[in-house]
Design an enzyme around this catalytic site. Structure first.
Site, PDB file in Angstrom:
ATOM      1  N   HIS A  58       0.812  -1.229   0.000  1.00  0.00           N
ATOM      2  CA  HIS A  58       0.000   0.000   0.000  1.00  0.00           C
ATOM      3  C   HIS A  58       0.840   1.272   0.000  1.00  0.00           C
ATOM      4  CE1 HIS A  58       0.994   0.187   4.240  1.00  0.00           C
ATOM      5  NE2 HIS A  58       0.499   1.415   4.258  1.00  0.00           N
ATOM      6  N   HIS A  73       1.496   6.820  -0.675  1.00  0.00           N
ATOM      7  CA  HIS A  73       0.657   5.988   0.173  1.00  0.00           C
ATOM      8  C   HIS A  73      -0.684   5.812  -0.506  1.00  0.00           C
ATOM      9  CE1 HIS A  73      -2.103   5.055   3.505  1.00  0.00           C
ATOM     10  NE2 HIS A  73      -1.066   4.384   3.964  1.00  0.00           N
TER      11      HIS A  73
END
Length: 80
Positions: A58, A73
């Site tokens: 992620h 992110h």
């Protein structure tokens, strides 16, 4: 559409890096190319190198040719 507005608002998304925009149909990952997770696009960065990938997939660390580092992110939560 907002509660008191009569026109839909526009959404502008700005990429954190320069690059080539790729339609999902052309992405090599089947989950994305088959739009299993929905609509979207991919960006192939220019002048950046991948330096770190978090185990969960992620977040990614990238570094530009001039030494600038950036953490990307990706939010994994669903919104209702």
């Amino acid at each position: 559409m907002g509660l008191f507005s009569k026109k839909p608002k526009e959404l502008e998304i700005i990429a954190p890096v320069d690059g080539e925009v790729i339609v999902l149909d052309k992405v090599e990952d089947e989950v994305f190319s088959q739009k299993i997770l929905g609509e979207g696009l991919a960006i192939k960065p220019i002048a950046w190198k991948l330096i770190t990938v978090f185990p969960t997939g992620h977040a990614y660390g990238i570094k530009s040719n001039n030494g600038v580092e950036m953490l990307l992110h990706i939010g994994m939560d669903k919104f209702h």
